[in-house]
Design an enzyme around this catalytic site. Structure first.
Site, mmCIF file in Angstrom:
data_model
loop_
_atom_site.group_PDB
_atom_site.id
_atom_site.type_symbol
_atom_site.label_atom_id
_atom_site.label_comp_id
_atom_site.label_asym_id
_atom_site.label_seq_id
_atom_site.Cartn_x
_atom_site.Cartn_y
_atom_site.Cartn_z
ATOM 1 N N LYS A 1 -21.128 17.787 21.224
ATOM 2 C CA LYS A 1 -19.916 17.224 20.609
ATOM 3 C C LYS A 1 -19.016 18.330 20.101
ATOM 4 C CE LYS A 1 -18.133 13.351 18.662
ATOM 5 N NZ LYS A 1 -16.892 13.799 19.294
ATOM 6 N N HIS B 1 -29.955 21.150 22.303
ATOM 7 C CA HIS B 1 -31.215 20.763 21.655
ATOM 8 C C HIS B 1 -31.152 19.305 21.226
ATOM 9 C CE1 HIS B 1 -28.687 21.503 18.193
ATOM 10 N NE2 HIS B 1 -29.562 20.889 17.422
ATOM 11 N N ARG B 2 -29.935 18.803 21.007
ATOM 12 C CA ARG B 2 -29.720 17.360 20.810
ATOM 13 C C ARG B 2 -28.568 16.962 21.705
ATOM 14 N NH1 ARG B 2 -31.491 14.839 15.186
ATOM 15 N NH2 ARG B 2 -33.366 16.085 14.989
ATOM 16 N N ASP C 1 -26.432 16.581 9.273
ATOM 17 C CA ASP C 1 -27.370 15.651 9.907
ATOM 18 C C ASP C 1 -26.693 14.693 10.886
ATOM 19 O OD1 ASP C 1 -29.719 16.615 8.835
ATOM 20 O OD2 ASP C 1 -29.489 15.470 6.985
ATOM 21 N N LYS D 1 -22.629 23.069 12.328
ATOM 22 C CA LYS D 1 -21.952 22.033 11.537
ATOM 23 C C LYS D 1 -22.707 20.705 11.641
ATOM 24 C CE LYS D 1 -17.572 22.584 12.090
ATOM 25 N NZ LYS D 1 -16.189 22.541 12.574
ATOM 26 N N SER E 1 -16.621 11.056 13.481
ATOM 27 C CA SER E 1 -16.719 10.908 14.940
ATOM 28 C C SER E 1 -18.083 10.309 15.312
ATOM 29 C CB SER E 1 -16.576 12.264 15.637
ATOM 30 O OG SER E 1 -15.224 12.549 15.872
ATOM 31 N N LYS F 1 -17.248 22.643 22.498
ATOM 32 C CA LYS F 1 -15.822 22.739 22.177
ATOM 33 C C LYS F 1 -15.040 22.875 23.470
ATOM 34 C CE LYS F 1 -13.250 22.890 18.440
ATOM 35 N NZ LYS F 1 -13.547 22.309 17.115
HETATM 36 P P1 NAD Z 1 -3.058 20.662 13.717
HETATM 37 O O1 NAD Z 1 -2.551 21.122 15.025
HETATM 38 O O2 NAD Z 1 -2.955 19.236 13.358
HETATM 39 O O3 NAD Z 1 -2.361 21.491 12.525
HETATM 40 C C1 NAD Z 1 -2.378 22.871 12.379
HETATM 41 C C2 NAD Z 1 -1.143 23.286 11.590
HETATM 42 O O4 NAD Z 1 -1.208 24.683 11.284
HETATM 43 C C3 NAD Z 1 0.162 23.064 12.371
HETATM 44 O O5 NAD Z 1 1.066 22.333 11.574
HETATM 45 C C4 NAD Z 1 0.661 24.493 12.645
HETATM 46 O O6 NAD Z 1 2.066 24.595 12.684
HETATM 47 C C5 NAD Z 1 0.085 25.239 11.464
HETATM 48 N N1 NAD Z 1 -0.032 26.685 11.696
HETATM 49 C C6 NAD Z 1 -0.404 27.333 12.814
HETATM 50 N N2 NAD Z 1 -0.395 28.659 12.629
HETATM 51 C C7 NAD Z 1 0.011 28.860 11.349
HETATM 52 C C8 NAD Z 1 0.221 30.020 10.558
HETATM 53 N N3 NAD Z 1 0.008 31.242 11.033
HETATM 54 N N4 NAD Z 1 0.649 29.844 9.269
HETATM 55 C C9 NAD Z 1 0.854 28.623 8.769
HETATM 56 N N5 NAD Z 1 0.653 27.478 9.480
HETATM 57 C C10 NAD Z 1 0.237 27.597 10.750
HETATM 58 O O7 NAD Z 1 -4.564 21.175 13.678
HETATM 59 P P2 NAD Z 1 -5.759 20.593 12.792
HETATM 60 O O8 NAD Z 1 -6.464 19.569 13.593
HETATM 61 O O9 NAD Z 1 -5.269 20.303 11.434
HETATM 62 O O10 NAD Z 1 -6.725 21.875 12.766
HETATM 63 C C11 NAD Z 1 -6.580 22.932 11.828
HETATM 64 C C12 NAD Z 1 -7.886 23.690 11.705
HETATM 65 O O11 NAD Z 1 -8.918 22.778 11.288
HETATM 66 C C13 NAD Z 1 -8.393 24.337 12.987
HETATM 67 O O12 NAD Z 1 -9.081 25.530 12.670
HETATM 68 C C14 NAD Z 1 -9.393 23.315 13.521
HETATM 69 O O13 NAD Z 1 -10.368 23.883 14.370
HETATM 70 C C15 NAD Z 1 -9.999 22.847 12.217
HETATM 71 N N6 NAD Z 1 -10.665 21.531 12.305
HETATM 72 C C16 NAD Z 1 -9.999 20.420 12.719
HETATM 73 C C17 NAD Z 1 -10.664 19.202 12.777
HETATM 74 C C18 NAD Z 1 -9.976 17.916 13.158
HETATM 75 O O14 NAD Z 1 -10.594 16.845 13.015
HETATM 76 N N7 NAD Z 1 -8.734 17.925 13.594
HETATM 77 C C19 NAD Z 1 -12.021 19.128 12.433
HETATM 78 C C20 NAD Z 1 -12.674 20.268 11.993
HETATM 79 C C21 NAD Z 1 -11.985 21.470 11.935
#
Ligand code: NAD
Length: 469
Positions: free
Chosen positions: A67, A62-63, A96, A91, A360, A103
Site C-alpha cells: 500500500k 511481508h504482508r 498496525d 508506517k 485508507s 509507493k
Molecule cells: P498536496 O499536493 O496536497 O500539497 C502540498 C502543498 O505544498 C502544495 O500546496 C504545494 O504548493 C506546497 N509546496 C510545495 N513545495 C513547497 C515549498 N517549497 N514551500 C512551501 N510550500 C510548498 O500534497 P499533500 O498530499 O498535502 O502531501 C504533502 C506531504 O505529506 C508529502 O510529503 C506527502 O508525501 C505527505 N503525505 C501525504 C499523505 C496524503 O494522504 N495526502 C499521507 C501521508 C503523507
C-alpha cells in the site's frame, strides 16, 4: 536531492537496526526494496506526444496487499519513490495496518496539464500497473499523495474496473476515492487529522513538555505550517478549530504569510480558493524569503510539503521546540543532527502522517465488506440509548431536555467511527514509540524508537512466516 532522501531513510534505518538483535540477513531483507517497476509510456498532449517517466515500488511483501500513495511531481525519481515506499512499510507496522509498503510516482508537474491530459496520463499509468500485476485489492493498493487527490483515484478505479470483469472486490484496488465512488467519509482530512491527534498526544505529556520549557496542552501553542495542500491545510484547520492552537504562519511556494495573533484558517482556505494563492490574505504580513518559515517565532513547526526542507543550512535558526513531520522526510540527516543537539522534539513522519494510510485501511475494509460502517448498529444503538433515557426519566421522575437527549442517544455515523478509529490508532501508536524512547537507554530520539517499533513487528512477521529462523 531525492537521492539524499533515500540515503537519509537508510541511515535512520541503520541507526535503529544497530540497537536491535535481529540477524543481519533479516535486517538486510527488511531494509531493501523488493520490487521496483520503472516505466516509460507515451501520452498525446495536444498535437505532440510526451514520453512520461513513472514508477511503482513495492518495498516489502511481508504482508499483502502492499500500500502507498501516488505522487505527481516533476521531482519524482526512482530513489525518491524507493524512499517513500520504504517509509510506508514502517508506517503501516507502527499503526498496525496489515499491509506492506509501496509507493508510486509520475514525473510530471500537474500544473502544466489540463484536466483531460491528467486523466489520460492517470489512465495510462494504471494500464501499465495492470499489465505488470502491480495493482489489485489483494496485491497493491494505491492512494493519493503529493499532487494527486480523490479525482485521480476515481480515474484509477474506473480504469481498473474496466479490466476486472467479475472481480467482486475490484473497488478495493485503490483508496482515497470520492465518497460517492466507494470511498469513505473522512479520508480526505485523515492525514491532517492524524497529525493533529498525534501532536496533541505528544504535547499532552507534562514531563516531556517541561523538558522543552513548554506548558502541556495544544491550546495556545503557536504553529507555523509549510505547505497548504491537503495535509497542511487540514492539520492547521483542525489544530485551530478543535485544539485552540494559534496558527501564526503559513508558507507556500510563492511566499510566507505571518500574523503573531493568529490566522483564521477557514477564511484563508476560502481566500485561496477564490484567488489561487495565500499571498495577500488580509491581516497578514508577506515574507518572500524562501527560508523565512523556518525562522519564525513559534512553538511548533509543521513541514507539510516535501522532503529535504530542513537542512544544515536552516536548522540552526529554527526557534520551534517541536517539529511535527506531516510531510515525508522533511528533515535531512545533517539537519536532524543539529536539531537533536538543540534538544528539539521531532515527531517522526512514519508515525505522525500515518493517519492517511490508517483511514485508507478502513476504506479498503469497507470495500471488502461491501457495506458502510455504522449501517447495522446505528439505529439499534439509538433505540437502546433511548430506552435507557426513558428508564432514567421514569425512575427519577424528571424529564431530560430534548437537546441533551439527542446528544446522548445519537448512534455513530461512518464519520464518527472513522475519526474514533483514527484517534485510537494515533494515541496507541504514540505511546508505543514513546515507551521505547523512554525505556531503552540507547534510544535518543523518537524516530529511532519508531524505527525499532516497526522493525520488531516486520521481523516477527518474517520469522513467523518461516523465512528466517
Ligand atoms: P498536496 O499536493 O496536497 O500539497 C502540498 C502543498 O505544498 C502544495 O500546496 C504545494 O504548493 C506546497 N509546496 C510545495 N513545495 C513547497 C515549498 N517549497 N514551500 C512551501 N510550500 C510548498 O500534497 P499533500 O498530499 O498535502 O502531501 C504533502 C506531504 O505529506 C508529502 O510529503 C506527502 O508525501 C505527505 N503525505 C501525504 C499523505 C496524503 O494522504 N495526502 C499521507 C501521508 C503523507
Amino acid at each position: 536531492m531525492a537521492h539524499k532522501f533515500y540515503e537519509t531513510v537508510k541511515r535512520n534505518f541503520d541507526k535503529a537496526a544497530a540497537l536491535t538483535d535481529h540477524p543481519k540477513g533479516l535486517l538486510l531483507q527488511i531494509r531493501e526494496c523488493n520490487s521496483v517497476y520503472q516505466m516509460r509510456f507515451p501520452v498525446r498532449i495536444g498535437k505532440r506526444y510526451e514520453v512520461i517517466e513513472a514508477y511503482r515500488v513495492q518495498h516489502s511483501q511481508h504482508r499483502q496487499p502492499t500500500k502507498g500513495g501516488i505522487r505527481y511531481s516533476d521531482m519524482v525519481d526512482q530513489e525518491e519513490v524507493m524512499a517513500l515506499a520504504s517509509l510506508m512499510t514502517f508506517k503501516c507496522a507502527i499503526v498496525d495496518v496489515p499491509f506492506g509498503g509501496a509507493k508510486g510516482g509520475v514525473k510530471i508537474n500537474p500544473r502544466n496539464y489540463t484536466e483531460d491530459q491528467l486523466q489520460n496520463i492517470t489512465r495510462r499509468y494504471t494500464m501499465e500497473l495492470i499489465k505488470k500485476g502491480f495493482i489489485g485489492p489483494s496485491v497493491d493498493v494505491p492512494a493519493p499523495d503529493y499532487g494527486t487527490s480523490s479525482r485521480e483515484m476515481a480515474w484509477i478505479l474506473d480504469t481498473y474496473q474496466t479490466f476486472a470483469r467479475g472481480e467482486i472486490d475490484a473497488v478495493g484496488c485503490v483508496t482515497g476515492k470520492p465518497v460517492s465512488q466507494n470511498g469513505i467519509s473522512g479520508r480526505t482530512e485523515a492525514t491532517g487529522r492524524g497529525v493533529y491527534y498525534g501532536l496533541r498526544e505528544a504535547v499532552n505529556q507534562k514531563e516531556d513538555m517541561e523538558a522543552l520549557g513548554l506548558e502541556p496542552g495544544i491550546a495556545g501553542k503557536r504553529i507555523v505550517v509549510q505547505g497548504f495542500g491537503n495535509v497542511g491545510s487540514f492539520s492547521a484547520q483542525i489544530a485551530q478549530e478543535e485544539g485552540d492552537a494559534i496558527i501564526v504562519g503559513i508558507a507556500e511556494y510563492d511566499g510566507t504569510i505571518y500574523n503573531p495573533q493568529g490566522i483564521n484558517i477557514n477564511k484563508l482556505i476560502k481566500y485561496r480558493k477564490r484567488t489561487g494563492s495565500i499571498v495577500g490574505f488580509p491581516g497578514t504580513k508577506l515574507i518572500k524569503d524562501k527560508n523565512a518559515w523556518t525562522e519564525l517565532e513559534c512553538d511548533i513547526l509543521i513541514p507539510a510539503a516535501l522532503e529535504n526542507q530542513i537542512t544544515k543550512q536552516n536548522a540552526r535558526k529554527i526557534k520551534a521546540r517541536i517539529i511535527a513531520e506531516a510531510a515525508n522526510g522533511p528533515i535531512t540527516a545533517e539537519g536532524e543532527d543539529i536539531l537533536l543537539k538543540k534538544g528539539v522534539l521531532i515527531l517522526p513522519d512514519m508515525f505522525l502522517n500515518a493517519g492517511g494510510v490508517t483511514v485508507s485501511y478502513f476504506e479498503w475494509l469497507k470495500n471488502l465488506s461491501h457495506m458502510r460502517f455504522g449501517r447495522m448498529e446505528k439505529r439499534f444503538n439509538e433505540n437502546t440509548y433511548g430506552n435507557i433515557m426513558n428508564a432514567v426519566e421514569r425512575l427519577t421522575d424528571r424529564k431530560i431536555g430534548i437537546k441533551e437527549r439527542n446528544v446522548i442517544t445519537r448512534g455513530a455515523e461512518e464519520i464518527d467511527l472513522v475519526r474514533s478509529g483514527l484517534e485510537e490508532t494515533m494515541i496507541t501508536a504514540y505511546h508505543s514509540i514513546r515507551g521505547i524512547y523512554k525505556r531503552r537507554k540507547k534510544v535518543e530520539d523518537l524516530r529511532t524508537a519508531a524505527f525499532i517499533c516497526a522493525l520488531d513487528k516486520v521481523a516477527n512477521d518474517y520469522i513467523a512466516l518461516g523465512v528466517f529462523p
